[in-house]
Write a protein that holds these residues in place. Sequence first.
Motif, PDB file in Angstrom:
ATOM      1  N   ARG A 182       0.828  -1.206   0.000  1.00 51.20           N
ATOM      2  CA  ARG A 182       0.000   0.000   0.000  1.00 51.20           C
ATOM      3  C   ARG A 182       0.860   1.252   0.000  1.00 51.20           C
ATOM      4  O   ARG A 182       0.578   2.225  -0.709  1.00 51.20           O
ATOM      5  N   TYR A 192       3.906   1.577  -1.156  1.00 49.32           N
ATOM      6  CA  TYR A 192       4.560   1.737  -2.454  1.00 49.32           C
ATOM      7  C   TYR A 192       3.606   2.358  -3.479  1.00 49.32           C
ATOM      8  O   TYR A 192       4.012   3.155  -4.314  1.00 49.32           O
ATOM      9  N   LEU A 193       2.347   1.996  -3.390  1.00 49.06           N
ATOM     10  CA  LEU A 193       1.361   2.599  -4.284  1.00 49.06           C
ATOM     11  C   LEU A 193       1.225   4.098  -4.015  1.00 49.06           C
ATOM     12  O   LEU A 193       0.999   4.888  -4.933  1.00 49.06           O
ATOM     13  N   GLU A 194       1.382   4.473  -2.760  1.00 46.28           N
ATOM     14  CA  GLU A 194       1.149   5.855  -2.364  1.00 46.28           C
ATOM     15  C   GLU A 194       2.313   6.783  -2.692  1.00 46.28           C
ATOM     16  O   GLU A 194       2.108   7.941  -3.061  1.00 46.28           O
ATOM     17  N   VAL A 250       3.975   4.333  -7.258  1.00 43.81           N
ATOM     18  CA  VAL A 250       2.887   4.616  -8.217  1.00 43.81           C
ATOM     19  C   VAL A 250       2.375   6.048  -8.060  1.00 43.81           C
ATOM     20  O   VAL A 250       1.726   6.586  -8.948  1.00 43.81           O
ATOM     21  N   SER A 283       0.076   7.309  -5.961  1.00 44.88           N
ATOM     22  CA  SER A 283      -1.364   7.440  -5.762  1.00 44.88           C
ATOM     23  C   SER A 283      -1.702   8.449  -4.671  1.00 44.88           C
ATOM     24  O   SER A 283      -2.878   8.700  -4.399  1.00 44.88           O
ATOM     25  N   LEU A 322      -6.798   4.892  -1.995  1.00 43.21           N
ATOM     26  CA  LEU A 322      -6.198   3.944  -1.055  1.00 43.21           C
ATOM     27  C   LEU A 322      -7.034   3.782   0.210  1.00 43.21           C
ATOM     28  O   LEU A 322      -6.527   3.401   1.249  1.00 43.21           O
ATOM     29  N   ARG A 342       5.349  -1.436 -12.088  1.00 40.97           N
ATOM     30  CA  ARG A 342       4.601  -2.676 -12.334  1.00 40.97           C
ATOM     31  C   ARG A 342       5.442  -3.895 -11.963  1.00 40.97           C
ATOM     32  O   ARG A 342       4.961  -4.820 -11.292  1.00 40.97           O
ATOM     33  N   ILE A 367       5.827  -4.132  -8.117  1.00 41.39           N
ATOM     34  CA  ILE A 367       4.587  -4.573  -7.467  1.00 41.39           C
ATOM     35  C   ILE A 367       4.394  -6.068  -7.650  1.00 41.39           C
ATOM     36  O   ILE A 367       4.010  -6.781  -6.716  1.00 41.39           O
ATOM     37  N   TRP A 427      -7.743  -2.612  -9.785  1.00 38.50           N
ATOM     38  CA  TRP A 427      -8.413  -1.319  -9.682  1.00 38.50           C
ATOM     39  C   TRP A 427      -9.914  -1.539  -9.830  1.00 38.50           C
ATOM     40  O   TRP A 427     -10.367  -2.124 -10.800  1.00 38.50           O
ATOM     41  N   TRP A 435      -7.821   1.234  -5.299  1.00 37.82           N
ATOM     42  CA  TRP A 435      -6.987   0.035  -5.352  1.00 37.82           C
ATOM     43  C   TRP A 435      -7.579  -1.006  -4.415  1.00 37.82           C
ATOM     44  O   TRP A 435      -7.819  -0.716  -3.247  1.00 37.82           O
TER      45      TRP A 435
END
Length: 217
Positions: free
Chosen positions: A52, A54-56, A61, A63, A70, A110, A113, A126, A131
Amino acid sequence: RGIAYLYVRMDWDKDVFAGGTPTITAQVKGRKVYDPRTATTAWTDNAALCIRDYLEQPFGVNSVQSPASLTSSSWNTGANVCDTLVPLAAGGNQKRYTINGIVSTTNSPRSNIQKMLTACGGTLFWGQGQWQFKAGYLPAGPYLSLNAGDLRSGINLVTRNSRKENFNAVTGIFVDKNQRYTEVEYPKVSSVVFLARDNGQENILDVTLPFTVTASA
């Protein structure tokens, strides 16, 4: 500056360094991440929370530009699955899923992840503007029951899969913390039932686990 580094100074000795300068390694803890269950930020090896984060982050990513992306409750569920203690055959307990490894910015988000998801058998997708995350775990029922009234079209039946799509044993590489975090093969996991159904012909699936550090995990 918030950037970790290591400074090493050595006095050269022709006897000590006969084979050249040694490779310097270090065991470190990663960044602190946010836990939506407790609204706190702290270090953790919880796979769901690290994915989570890493996405932020901008180095991932990014996000963070869409904070609502999130806020799915699936992260809380996934984090709880990862923290669940599992009894070991040798005694004691171990968290179901932890994540231990290095994420390089030279790789695409990508790719990073996909590697991180191997630490928890996770699925990330998604949906509904957010997410959505699921850890590799089958909860106890009840499950959704479907019948003919739920169908929108005719039934498409696949009678058999090709052999390359089936497997009855799993093996691969993981990073063993008991061997100074070197890549080694984990014990092969096989199914006697599936092997019998395949007429005794072993078909092995190779699964690399770059963020897993114990054979039991």
